[in-house]
Design an enzyme around this catalytic site. Structure first.
Site, PDB file in Angstrom:
ATOM      1  N   GLU B  60       0.816  -1.226   0.000  1.00  0.00           N
ATOM      2  CA  GLU B  60       0.000   0.000   0.000  1.00  0.00           C
ATOM      3  C   GLU B  60       0.844   1.268   0.000  1.00  0.00           C
ATOM      4  OE1 GLU B  60      -0.785  -2.631   1.888  1.00  0.00           O
ATOM      5  OE2 GLU B  60      -2.855  -3.137   1.390  1.00  0.00           O
ATOM      6  N   HIS B 129     -10.115  -4.675  10.450  1.00  0.00           N
ATOM      7  CA  HIS B 129     -10.697  -4.578   9.112  1.00  0.00           C
ATOM      8  C   HIS B 129     -11.985  -3.775   9.084  1.00  0.00           C
ATOM      9  CE1 HIS B 129      -7.775  -7.576   8.127  1.00  0.00           C
ATOM     10  NE2 HIS B 129      -8.284  -7.846   6.946  1.00  0.00           N
TER      11      HIS B 129
END
Lengths: 352, 324
Positions: B60, B129
């Protein structure tokens, strides 16, 4: 030309080191002197508190910027870390906006919003001065990605300090550029110290150029105290990027004479060590070599030095006399003007 | 008008904008060959090719930073995070580089880019998450934060965001991808910074955004059955939020309830509450209340997660308190 064995594909530099013309030699020398004088002037200004914040000087490392950037074309992109004054000057940013930025003035190359560590100059495709260690290496990959996307045949040169090699994002980035064959050269300016931590105390797997091997990247080591050696090795790497779209990693050994920044008391190394390195001073060595080659006379050397001193004195006066930016100007920089959609309201929250 | 899902609306927005502008490209994990982890990018690889629909390794920080460089150079990247919770790996790129480079360069560069992906809880995938980090990014002065609740706005706002010359952080509701709704045909843009009144009412104002808007509407329907009419405002854009639309409603209802999935401390509702009390103090008949995610990491347990998220019961309790 590529070597017969594709496994050791090494492109030949367009301009071999041996063909560095006398004119180029003089310009390399002149640039190093200009950077040295600029940094000495910056140091003085910092000492009398005219320059604030952090100020990382390039003294000792001039051959790296001068040699590396001398082989670039205007369409190429350059990006570096926070020790960026020498890089901006080598890329063509005039001394006046550079010095004015160190002073935080409106006339600075970043209009006083960046300071010493964040010089930017779009006109010269200089994408900054970046002060979060390693962070800009990913941005550099994006410049190369865009160059490839747009088929510009431009390449990106990304300089980084040796301390940056231990940031995770750098490893991620090497993987990406190698996987996607982006036209980029990463140049590690290894001056032995990440702030006060020596390479031997911070990094496993020396030499650092090995960091590219895991990603099948071409690697080269250069002597950063020898401007022509830097130039030759960077030329090879740039050529590889431009013609073969192959990224490479260079490790250039250099040394900074001053502390990490102006605020550094330099307690982690001895005075003797610094003096020893000064014997290999890149400007001194190159001057001797050019004198031996009868390229540089004593008169010309003096003239170059006087001009450089005058230039940085002029830059200093310019910076001192320039106006400060105001708050409204700073607010005006937050957002780009929209031209494809309606303007977006941009309130100043909790603005009392 | 056609009835399509929120997911399809996002897909259409990207396809139309990529068609319109060759400098727009999509980059992220599983966006190409896999057709998107949530199938938002379905078919784009086949239509636009691997040059413009770019699969990345699980990196990322590097691909966000790469998109920054591409934007500085003049391209218009759309970066997909498989989940906004994964964006924290790239936090430095997002805050320092996306958030500061234009400013620090004295305005020399623009960052015409969109970061998008699903966010929020409610699917029992645990604390790491289930983040709803709208407010964290809204805290960065130069970032625009968008959070559509309906398919129409998902499409219209994504198109506006892609065309914006500024970085837009685009939060999709993970639980909204399958939601169907009418979406206008053709080139219809939702303006950034404008809220929408989803339901009119004169007794209290409920301001919400993203998935919580639907929770707020459900609560308003229950209130209505009991004779209380709540006006529900869907912010659509979190920053800059539409103060004027809220003010118009509060001047009518004199009561304000804010519903957001963000955790309570300094969630965007706190900024709205501050602004409203400061500018509309005389119009308020009761203290402004907020229903937020509870101040806990997201539990896996389904019953607990339902309690942690803003829910109809907590909204009704807050509404009763406001009207008491």
């Amino acid at each position: 030309m590529v070597a017969d064995d594709p496994a050791v594909a090494v492109a030949e530099p367009k301009v071999p080191a041996s063909s560095v013309t006398p004119e180029i030699q003089i310009e390399l020398y002149r640039l190093m002197v200009r950077i040295r004088r600029f940094e000495e002037k910056s140091a003085q200004a910092f000492m009398r508190a005219a320059i604030k914040g952090f100020c990382h000087l390039y003294i000792g490392q001039e051959a790296v910027a001068a040699g590396a950037l001398s082989v670039l074309e205007p369409r190429d992109a350059v990006i570096t870390a926070y020790r960026d004054h020498g890089i901006a000057l080598a890329r063509g940013t005039p001394a006046r906006p550079c010095m004015a930025e160190l002073f935080g003035k409106q006339t600075g190359c970043s209009h006083g919003m960046g300071g010493s560590m964040h010089l930017f100059d779009r006109a010269h495709q200089f994408y900054g001065g970046h002060a979060i260690v390693g962070s800009h290496t990913a941005v550099a990959a994006g410049l190369a990605f865009a160059q490839q996307y747009e088929n510009t045949e431009g390449v990106t040169l990304c300089l980084l300090g040796e301390g940056a090699v231990n940031q995770g994002v750098f490893a991620e980035t090497l993987n990406l550029v190698s996987l996607w064959k982006l036209p980029i050269v990463f140049l590690i300016e290894n001056n032995d110290y990440a702030m006060g931590t020596s390479v031997s105390r911070s990094s496993a797997g020396l030499p650092l150029v090995n960091r590219g091997s895991a990603f099948d990247m071409a690697g080269r080591v250069a002597n950063g105290m020898d401007v022509e050696d830097v130039r030759a090795k960077v030329a090879e790497a740039i050529n590889l990027a431009r013609t073969e779209h192959l990224p490479s990693l260079l490790e250039v050994h250099t040394y900074r004479y001053r502390g990490h920044s102006m605020s550094d008391p330099d307690t982690y190394r001895t005075k003797e060590e610094i003096e020893e390195h000064k014997k290999g001073d890149p400007i001194l060595l190159y001057r001797r070599r050019l004198e031996e080659r009868h390229v540089l006379s004593d008169t010309l050397a003096k003239e170059i030095d006087e001009k450089a001193r005058a230039e940085v004195q002029d830059a200093l006066s310019f910076a001192e006399q320039s106006p400060e930016p105001d708050l409204d100007f700073a607010f005006s920089l937050r957002f780009s003007v929209e031209d494809q959609i309606d303007p977006i309201p941009r309130p100043r929250y909790s603005d009392l | 008008m056609a009835k399509i899902t929120y997911r399809q609306a996002l897909n259409q927005a990207m396809a139309e904008e990529m068609d319109r502008d060759p400098s727009v490209f999509l980059i992220g994990e599983e966006v190409a060959e896999y057709q998107g982890a949530f199938k938002v990018s379905q078919g784009l690889l086949q239509r636009f090719g691997a040059k413009r629909v770019v699969d990345t390794p699980i990196s990322e920080a590097a691909f966000s930073g790469l998109a920054v460089g591409a934007a500085l150079y003049g391209l218009r990247p759309i970066v997909e995070f498989m989940n906004w919770s994964f964006s924290f790996v790239a936090f430095d790129q997002l805050v320092n580089n996306v958030g500061s480079l234009r400013f620090m360069s004295g305005g020399q560069f623009s960052l015409p880019m969109v970061f998008r992906g699903p966010s929020g809880g409610g699917t029992q995938i645990g604390a790491t998450h289930s983040h709803c980090p709208e407010s964290w990014f809204a805290g960065v002065p130069t970032l625009t934060v968008v959070s559509p609740a309906f398919p129409e706005d998902a499409k219209g706002l994504l198109k506006s965001s892609i065309r914006s010359n500024n970085p837009v952080f685009f939060f999709e509701g993970e639980r909204l991808y399958g939601l169907e709704g009418e979406v206008p045909d053709g080139d219809s843009l939702t303006p950034i910074g404008e809220a929408r009144v989803c339901r009119e009412g004169g007794d209290l104002t409920i301001v919400s955004g993203g998935y919580s808007t639907h929770t707020a509407i459900s609560a308003a329907e229950t209130l209505s059955a009991n004779g209380t009419e709540a006006e529900v405002i869907d912010l659509r854009t979190i920053k800059p939020y539409d103060f004027d639309r809220i003010a118009q409603s509060v001047r009518k209802t004199n009561r304000l309830l804010i519903v957001e999935e963000n955790k309570p401390f300094a969630g965007w509702g706190a900024q709205i509450a501050y602004d409203v009390q400061r500018r509309l103090f005389d119009w308020l008949d009761a203290p402004i209340l907020r229903v937020t995610g509870l101040d806990l990491p997201q539990p896996y347990n389904g019953k607990l997660e339902a309690q942690v998220l803003p829910n109809v019961e907590r909204i009704l309790a807050a509404a009763r308190q406001l009207l008491a």
